[in-house]
Write a protein that holds these residues in place. Structure first.
Motif, PDB file in Angstrom:
ATOM      1  N   ARG A 124      49.617  33.094  50.486  1.00  0.00           N
ATOM      2  CA  ARG A 124      48.797  33.972  49.653  1.00  0.00           C
ATOM      3  C   ARG A 124      49.206  35.440  49.780  1.00  0.00           C
ATOM      4  N   TRP A 141      44.633  30.532  43.099  1.00  0.00           N
ATOM      5  CA  TRP A 141      45.993  31.068  43.205  1.00  0.00           C
ATOM      6  C   TRP A 141      46.939  29.877  43.149  1.00  0.00           C
ATOM      7  N   ARG A 142      47.932  29.943  42.256  1.00  0.00           N
ATOM      8  CA  ARG A 142      48.939  28.890  42.183  1.00  0.00           C
ATOM      9  C   ARG A 142      50.314  29.544  42.082  1.00  0.00           C
ATOM     10  N   ASP A 177      40.988  39.858  45.855  1.00  0.00           N
ATOM     11  CA  ASP A 177      40.870  38.784  44.875  1.00  0.00           C
ATOM     12  C   ASP A 177      40.355  39.313  43.536  1.00  0.00           C
ATOM     13  N   LEU A 212      47.171  33.329  38.435  1.00  0.00           N
ATOM     14  CA  LEU A 212      45.842  33.686  38.937  1.00  0.00           C
ATOM     15  C   LEU A 212      44.818  33.255  37.900  1.00  0.00           C
ATOM     16  N   VAL A 270      39.473  36.457  40.996  1.00  0.00           N
ATOM     17  CA  VAL A 270      40.424  35.355  41.134  1.00  0.00           C
ATOM     18  C   VAL A 270      39.820  34.247  41.992  1.00  0.00           C
ATOM     19  N   VAL A 292      53.649  33.255  39.743  1.00  0.00           N
ATOM     20  CA  VAL A 292      52.307  33.127  40.314  1.00  0.00           C
ATOM     21  C   VAL A 292      51.298  33.095  39.176  1.00  0.00           C
ATOM     22  N   MET A 302      52.360  35.982  47.856  1.00  0.00           N
ATOM     23  CA  MET A 302      52.083  35.936  46.425  1.00  0.00           C
ATOM     24  C   MET A 302      51.407  37.224  45.965  1.00  0.00           C
ATOM     25  N   ALA A 303      50.466  37.732  46.749  1.00  0.00           N
ATOM     26  CA  ALA A 303      49.782  38.975  46.391  1.00  0.00           C
ATOM     27  C   ALA A 303      50.770  40.135  46.342  1.00  0.00           C
TER      28      ALA A 303
END
Length: 198
Positions: free
Chosen positions: A12, A159-160, A47, A100, A156, A98, A15-16
């Motif tokens: 995560r 998350w993928r 998020d 969201l 959010v 990514v 990704m962020a």
């Protein structure tokens, strides 16, 4: 998200960072007129994703209280089977992305202004120059221009991430493909492929 779990991105924090670094993506949502999309900058804080739309955008009047999907796509490249240096491969595409997903709320004018200031500060801070601020604008012009847009925030909930870099190939095959991809002008995805385990 790619169906092969070997390509699922679970980190995560990484990704962020990816979303914040790129800062520009595609927002998808369903409307009474069918699915609609907007291409826009977004600012991720925890998020919460801040973004804004022109008032004339077809999505704007349908977003409040709805679920939307924001997609950030990074480096990508076609991969020729020949580049693996091994027989019996097929063409593919490597990429990093990514998604969201979350609920969207309309922001107040003050929240919109704060979001624009934060978005500008985030990206201006990366440039080698004196940062732009709205104080550089003529009196009243910023207020006039922000009257033509609407601010939103997505909370959010999902998350993928997909990080498809040839993990299903041998290290030698992946590095050979990365070299060929870079030689064909796609250095960014080649860098990702070489640093997969870093």
């Amino acid at each position: 998200m790619h169906p092969n779990t070997r390509f699922h991105w679970q980190d995560r924090e990484a990704m962020a960072d990816f979303v914040r670094t790129i800062g520009f993506g595609t927002l998808f949502a369903e409307t009474p007129d069918g699915p609609r999309v907007a291409h826009l900058p977004g600012l991720l804080e925890g998020d919460r994703l801040f973004f804004h739309l022109a008032n004339g955008n077809a999505l704007r009047r349908h977003l409040e209280g709805k679920t939307a999907l924001f997609v950030i796509t990074g480096a990508d490249a076609y991969v020729s089977p020949d580049w693996y240096g091994e027989p019996d491969h097929v063409p593919t595409w490597n990429y990093v992305s990514v998604e969201l997903e979350g609920s969207v709320a309309k922001l107040s004018k003050d929240e919109l202004v704060a979001g624009i200031d934060a978005l500008a500060a985030e990206h201006e801070g990366r440039l080698e120059k004196t940062p732009w601020t709205r104080a550089k604008m003529a009196d009243g012009l910023f207020d006039k221009m922000t009257g033509a847009i609407t601010g939103f925030a997505m909370e959010v909930k999902a998350w993928r991430g997909t990080i498809k870099l040839g993990q299903n190939q041998s290290e030698q095959a992946r590095r050979g493909a990365a070299d060929a991809i870079e030689a064909n002008g796609r250095a960014a995805i080649a860098h990702w492929m070489r640093n997969l385990d870093a």
